[in-house]
Design a protein around this motif. Structure first.
Motif, PDB file in Angstrom:
ATOM      1  N   ARG A   1       0.823  -1.216   0.000  1.00  0.00           N
ATOM      2  CA  ARG A   1       0.000   0.000   0.000  1.00  0.00           C
ATOM      3  C   ARG A   1       0.852   1.259   0.000  1.00  0.00           C
ATOM      4  O   ARG A   1       0.332   2.366   0.059  1.00  0.00           O
ATOM      5  N   HIS A   2       2.169   1.096  -0.056  1.00  0.00           N
ATOM      6  CA  HIS A   2       3.063   2.247  -0.079  1.00  0.00           C
ATOM      7  C   HIS A   2       2.924   3.001  -1.400  1.00  0.00           C
ATOM      8  O   HIS A   2       2.625   2.421  -2.443  1.00  0.00           O
ATOM      9  N   LEU A   3       3.147   4.300  -1.329  1.00  0.00           N
ATOM     10  CA  LEU A   3       3.191   5.116  -2.530  1.00  0.00           C
ATOM     11  C   LEU A   3       4.610   5.094  -3.073  1.00  0.00           C
ATOM     12  O   LEU A   3       5.556   4.813  -2.332  1.00  0.00           O
ATOM     13  N   VAL A   4       4.751   5.373  -4.339  1.00  0.00           N
ATOM     14  CA  VAL A   4       6.078   5.426  -4.937  1.00  0.00           C
ATOM     15  C   VAL A   4       6.282   6.774  -5.613  1.00  0.00           C
ATOM     16  O   VAL A   4       5.329   7.412  -6.053  1.00  0.00           O
ATOM     17  N   GLY A   5       7.549   7.188  -5.653  1.00  0.00           N
ATOM     18  CA  GLY A   5       7.916   8.421  -6.332  1.00  0.00           C
ATOM     19  C   GLY A   5       9.108   8.168  -7.224  1.00  0.00           C
ATOM     20  O   GLY A   5       9.868   7.209  -7.031  1.00  0.00           O
ATOM     21  N   ASN A   6       9.286   9.030  -8.164  1.00  0.00           N
ATOM     22  CA  ASN A   6      10.363   8.928  -9.133  1.00  0.00           C
ATOM     23  C   ASN A   6      11.605   9.631  -8.586  1.00  0.00           C
ATOM     24  O   ASN A   6      11.575  10.820  -8.296  1.00  0.00           O
ATOM     25  N   HIS A   7      12.694   8.894  -8.446  1.00  0.00           N
ATOM     26  CA  HIS A   7      13.973   9.457  -7.992  1.00  0.00           C
ATOM     27  C   HIS A   7      14.968   9.438  -9.154  1.00  0.00           C
ATOM     28  O   HIS A   7      16.150   9.255  -8.958  1.00  0.00           O
ATOM     29  N   SER A   8      14.459   9.596 -10.348  1.00  0.00           N
ATOM     30  CA  SER A   8      15.192   9.593 -11.614  1.00  0.00           C
ATOM     31  C   SER A   8      15.642   8.179 -11.968  1.00  0.00           C
ATOM     32  O   SER A   8      15.351   7.227 -11.251  1.00  0.00           O
ATOM     33  N   HIS A   9      16.313   8.039 -13.074  1.00  0.00           N
ATOM     34  CA  HIS A   9      16.793   6.720 -13.468  1.00  0.00           C
ATOM     35  C   HIS A   9      18.232   6.504 -13.001  1.00  0.00           C
ATOM     36  O   HIS A   9      18.546   5.505 -12.387  1.00  0.00           O
ATOM     37  N   TYR A  10      19.084   7.472 -13.280  1.00  0.00           N
ATOM     38  CA  TYR A  10      20.515   7.301 -12.996  1.00  0.00           C
ATOM     39  C   TYR A  10      21.039   8.106 -11.809  1.00  0.00           C
ATOM     40  O   TYR A  10      22.186   7.923 -11.422  1.00  0.00           O
ATOM     41  N   HIS A  11      20.244   9.027 -11.251  1.00  0.00           N
ATOM     42  CA  HIS A  11      20.681   9.834 -10.108  1.00  0.00           C
ATOM     43  C   HIS A  11      21.863  10.734 -10.465  1.00  0.00           C
ATOM     44  O   HIS A  11      22.784  10.929  -9.691  1.00  0.00           O
ATOM     45  N   VAL A  12      21.824  11.282 -11.657  1.00  0.00           N
ATOM     46  CA  VAL A  12      22.859  12.209 -12.118  1.00  0.00           C
ATOM     47  C   VAL A  12      22.444  13.621 -11.723  1.00  0.00           C
ATOM     48  O   VAL A  12      21.253  13.935 -11.696  1.00  0.00           O
ATOM     49  N   ARG A  13      23.403  14.467 -11.420  1.00  0.00           N
ATOM     50  CA  ARG A  13      23.080  15.866 -11.104  1.00  0.00           C
ATOM     51  C   ARG A  13      22.406  16.505 -12.323  1.00  0.00           C
ATOM     52  O   ARG A  13      22.999  16.604 -13.388  1.00  0.00           O
ATOM     53  N   PHE A  14      21.173  16.944 -12.138  1.00  0.00           N
ATOM     54  CA  PHE A  14      20.399  17.470 -13.254  1.00  0.00           C
ATOM     55  C   PHE A  14      21.072  18.633 -13.987  1.00  0.00           C
ATOM     56  O   PHE A  14      20.982  18.702 -15.212  1.00  0.00           O
ATOM     57  N   PRO A  15      21.726  19.567 -13.297  1.00  0.00           N
ATOM     58  CA  PRO A  15      22.355  20.661 -14.050  1.00  0.00           C
ATOM     59  C   PRO A  15      23.390  20.183 -15.076  1.00  0.00           C
ATOM     60  O   PRO A  15      23.678  20.893 -16.036  1.00  0.00           O
ATOM     61  N   LEU A  16      23.905  18.985 -14.915  1.00  0.00           N
ATOM     62  CA  LEU A  16      24.873  18.450 -15.865  1.00  0.00           C
ATOM     63  C   LEU A  16      24.211  17.871 -17.114  1.00  0.00           C
ATOM     64  O   LEU A  16      24.881  17.614 -18.110  1.00  0.00           O
ATOM     65  N   LEU A  17      22.902  17.648 -17.060  1.00  0.00           N
ATOM     66  CA  LEU A  17      22.211  16.954 -18.142  1.00  0.00           C
ATOM     67  C   LEU A  17      21.615  17.862 -19.204  1.00  0.00           C
ATOM     68  O   LEU A  17      21.474  17.451 -20.349  1.00  0.00           O
ATOM     69  N   GLY A  18      21.197  19.045 -18.850  1.00  0.00           N
ATOM     70  CA  GLY A  18      20.451  19.883 -19.781  1.00  0.00           C
ATOM     71  C   GLY A  18      18.994  19.446 -19.818  1.00  0.00           C
ATOM     72  O   GLY A  18      18.624  18.392 -19.289  1.00  0.00           O
ATOM     73  N   ASP A  19      18.159  20.244 -20.434  1.00  0.00           N
ATOM     74  CA  ASP A  19      16.717  19.984 -20.440  1.00  0.00           C
ATOM     75  C   ASP A  19      16.345  18.635 -21.038  1.00  0.00           C
ATOM     76  O   ASP A  19      15.543  17.893 -20.476  1.00  0.00           O
TER      77      ASP A  19
END
Length: 121
Positions: free
Chosen positions: A61-79
């Motif tokens: 019954r737990h809820l789930v959330g998205n913690h990304s796929h690879y856990h890379v720092r987003f500013p390094l990825l671009g939009d």
């Protein structure tokens, strides 16, 4: 009178990070025993590497959330990279945890940014 709620959240990350095997199952056992729901923020690659535990979460019954796929720092990825990482994480959660072809708004409770980042996406 104000009603207070406490949200327990846990990040489940890929086993190439420091961890103790079995901790997630022990955590789920303790939450079940205490009848306490939680929100579990899952990395897509964790979901793919831990299919049995991921399926167990999906039937809980737990809820789930998205913690990304690879856990890379987003500013390094671009939009485009951010969008791809989130979509890949969401797809893994939907398919392996929720057994759906897309995330279900009733079970999926948002995004937890990588490294506790607070800046806007």
């Amino acid at each position: 009178m104000t009603s207070w709620r406490v949200a327990l959240t846990f990040d489940l990350e890929h086993p190439d990070r420091p961890h103790r095997p079995g901790n997630t199952d022990r955590l789920l056992d303790a939450l079940d025993l205490a009848d306490v729901p939680a929100t579990l923020f899952l990395q897509g690659r964790w979901v793919e590497s831990q299919p049995v535990t991921a399926a167990r979460i999906g039937t809980s019954r737990h809820l789930v959330g998205n913690h990304s796929h690879y856990h890379v720092r987003f500013p390094l990825l671009g939009d485009a990279g951010i969008a791809t990482d989130l979509q890949d994480g969401g797809r893994a959660i939907a398919l392996k945890v929720l057994r759906m072809d897309r995330l279900d708004a009733e079970r999926e409770r948002g995004l937890r940014r990588e490294y506790a980042t607070l800046s806007r996406l």
